[in-house]
Scaffold this active site. Structure first.
Site, short mmCIF file in Angstrom:
data_model
loop_
_atom_site.label_atom_id
_atom_site.label_comp_id
_atom_site.label_asym_id
_atom_site.label_seq_id
_atom_site.Cartn_x
_atom_site.Cartn_y
_atom_site.Cartn_z
N TYR A 1 0.81 -1.44 -0.02
CA TYR A 1 -0.15 -0.03 -0.17
C TYR A 1 0.92 1.32 0.06
O TYR A 1 1.95 1.14 0.95
CB TYR A 1 -0.97 0.00 1.50
CG TYR A 1 -2.37 -0.49 0.94
CD1 TYR A 1 -2.96 0.31 -0.04
CD2 TYR A 1 -3.02 -1.53 1.53
CE1 TYR A 1 -4.21 -0.04 -0.46
CE2 TYR A 1 -4.23 -1.90 1.57
CZ TYR A 1 -4.79 -1.22 0.27
OH TYR A 1 -6.07 -1.62 -0.19
N GLU B 1 -0.48 4.83 -0.60
CA GLU B 1 -1.20 5.97 -0.95
C GLU B 1 -0.39 7.19 -0.81
O GLU B 1 0.43 7.44 0.32
CB GLU B 1 -2.53 6.14 0.06
CG GLU B 1 -3.71 5.49 -0.28
CD GLU B 1 -3.94 4.18 0.28
OE1 GLU B 1 -3.02 3.60 0.48
OE2 GLU B 1 -5.16 4.11 0.45
N ASP C 1 -6.39 13.13 -24.98
CA ASP C 1 -6.45 11.79 -24.79
C ASP C 1 -5.55 11.18 -25.87
O ASP C 1 -6.24 11.04 -26.97
CB ASP C 1 -7.79 11.44 -24.37
CG ASP C 1 -7.91 9.91 -24.31
OD1 ASP C 1 -6.64 9.23 -24.45
OD2 ASP C 1 -8.92 9.40 -23.82
N THR D 1 -3.31 5.96 -22.07
CA THR D 1 -3.30 4.73 -21.40
C THR D 1 -1.79 4.39 -21.67
O THR D 1 -1.08 4.92 -22.57
CB THR D 1 -4.16 3.48 -21.99
OG1 THR D 1 -3.98 3.45 -23.42
CG2 THR D 1 -5.70 3.75 -21.80
N LYS E 1 -1.20 0.54 -25.37
CA LYS E 1 -1.75 0.57 -26.68
C LYS E 1 -0.41 0.74 -27.43
O LYS E 1 0.55 -0.07 -27.36
CB LYS E 1 -2.77 1.62 -26.93
CG LYS E 1 -3.99 1.44 -26.37
CD LYS E 1 -5.26 2.20 -26.70
CE LYS E 1 -6.18 1.97 -25.99
NZ LYS E 1 -6.69 2.59 -24.61
N ARG F 1 -0.94 -2.63 -18.78
CA ARG F 1 -2.38 -2.10 -18.94
C ARG F 1 -2.55 -0.93 -17.75
O ARG F 1 -2.16 -1.14 -16.69
CB ARG F 1 -3.39 -3.20 -18.69
CG ARG F 1 -4.88 -2.82 -18.89
CD ARG F 1 -5.81 -3.87 -18.93
NE ARG F 1 -5.46 -4.63 -20.32
CZ ARG F 1 -5.81 -4.07 -21.71
NH1 ARG F 1 -6.93 -3.02 -21.65
NH2 ARG F 1 -5.55 -4.55 -22.78
#
Ligand code: DSN
Length: 420
Positions: free
Chosen positions: A52, A54, A198, A224, A227, A233
């Site tokens: 974790y 954060e 984008d 992203t 691609k 991903r």
């Protein structure tokens, strides 16, 4: 590979092997997919998933983050270098999450937003009524010119000046032509709006300078990483210094909790790969391969939307051959060619049927295929579409594809039985 999984969970092991085999045996032409490297896969499959973290490097809400900090800082620094950006946030779990955080960093809910219509090549998060973007904002979609099937700068300017949005989102999921980010950015800013691009589809091309660069002309850029960029991903946000604080705040704690540290490490690996000179050759191959597909298809009785491509993707109007996108997708899949049905501009069919198919060259280019193979593959696609999906043609193409793929082995180590 996968020997623990085989013992602990043979059903999942089997599903994974079947999928790896599918990727090897079929020609992957889905424009948004790619084959990431073994190094990226290795980084993803590590105990970094346990952590974790954060917050951001050096400023976390949990102890024990000193090593994941190294990974995230490397990812940030490499993304900034790769895209020549003031700031990078590498935490978005996906492109949609990146877009959501970017909207919230730039505007308040309820204001006017313009995005490319989903049915004309846009994306769900660019204002579709079934998406958060369509629910939270007053959306005024722009589209393509009916004749050219391309974005027309004069029409775009007229609409921006009429609507006076607070934000315009550029970018697309099914638009084969390049985007003039400089001219579009000037129009948007002159109308007093903020500009968001984008670049999920074209990020790899942008990184190496083979597509006009949005970064100098936009307030925020999202992407992203899986691609054309060929990473794991996930999502990415790039922005100017002035938006850094609000972008970071909207990403965490605004929209996400714990970042996926194993994926962030894999993003760092992918950015490192993309900074290597070979990556530019790879992106050049993607474009050369798409051009050869265009020329081969145009020499046959195949209609390409927007007259062809400047990028990695092509959109075929299969209604020209008396077919629907749904029928064409299914038939090509039977021949071991994977594509997706896609709406075309001014489509008369429903989104689950469509009049088009979208194809792209990033994945096959990663596999080492070049213009010679593209010519053959585009010929096979034309054979199938022109035959009106004749089963004997499909069978014959499939046979030839099963031979072709053996010359371009994919993830060979993964496909070996664990005992070998
Ligand atoms: N689903 C992606 C694509 O195929 O383009 C966009 O998110």
């Amino acid at each position: 590979m996968l020997e623990h999984l085989r013992t602990v969970d043979p059903e999942i092991h089997n599903a994974i092997l079947l999928e790896i085999n599918r990727q090897h045996q079929k020609l992957e032409l889905i424009a948004s997919e790619n084959f990431t490297s073994d190094a990226v896969l290795e980084a993803m499959g590590t105990p970094l998933t346990n952590k974790y973290a954060e917050g951001y490097p050096g400023k976390r809400y949990y102890g024990g983050c000193e090593y994941v900090d190294i990974a995230e800082q490397l990812a940030i620094d490499r993304a900034k270098q790769l895209f020549r950006a003031d700031h990078a946030n590498v935490q978005p779990h996906s492109g949609s999450q990146a877009n959501m955080a970017a909207y919230h960093a730039l505007i308040k809910p309820g204001v006017k937003v313009m995005g490319l219509d989903l049915s004309q090549g846009g994306h769900l998060t660019h204002g579709s009524p079934v998406n958060f973007s369509g629910n939270l904002y007053e959306i005024h979609s722009y589209g393509v010119n009916r004749e050219t099937e391309q974005i027309d700068l004069d029409e775009f300017r007229a609409l921006v000046e009429k609507v006076r949005p607070e934000l315009v989102i550029l970018g697309a999921s099914a638009y084969p032509r390049s985007l003039d980010f400089k001219a579009l950015g000037e129009i948007i800013h002159a109308a007093g709006a903020k500009a968001l691009a984008d670049i999920a589809h074209i990020a790899g091309l942008v990184a190496v300078g083979l597509h006009p660069d949005p970064v100098p002309h936009m307030d925020v850029v999202t992407s992203t990483t899986h691609k054309t960029l060929r990473g794991p991903r996930g999502g990415l946000i790039l922005c100017k210094e002035e938006h850094k604080k609000s972008v970071d705040k909207q990403m965490f704690p605004g929209h996400q909790g714990g970042p996926l540290m194993h994926v962030i490490a894999a993003k760092a690996v992918a950015f490192q790969e993309a900074l290597h000179p070979e990556f530019k050759h790879y992106q050049r191959r993607i474009l050369d391969n798409a051009k050869v597909m265009e020329n081969t298809l145009k020499a046959r009785n195949i209609r390409l939307i927007a007259g062809g491509t400047d990028t990695h993707l092509l959109l075929i109007d299969v209604s020209h051959n008396g077919l629907t996108g749904k029928e064409a997708e299914k038939a090509l899949d039977r021949a071991n060619i994977t594509v997706n049905k896609n709406m075309i501009p001014f489509d008369k069919e429903k989104p689950f049927v469509t009049s088009g198919i979208r194809i792209g060259t990033p994945a096959l280019s990663s596999r080492g295929m070049r213009t010679e193979e593209m010519k053959t593959i585009a010929g096979w696609i034309a054979d199938i579409l022109e035959s009106k999906l004749e089963e004997s043609v499909i069978e014959s193409v499939k046979k030839q594809i099963l031979e072709l793929v053996e010359a371009f082995p994919l993830y060979a180590n993964w496909r070996k039985p664990a005992s070998v």
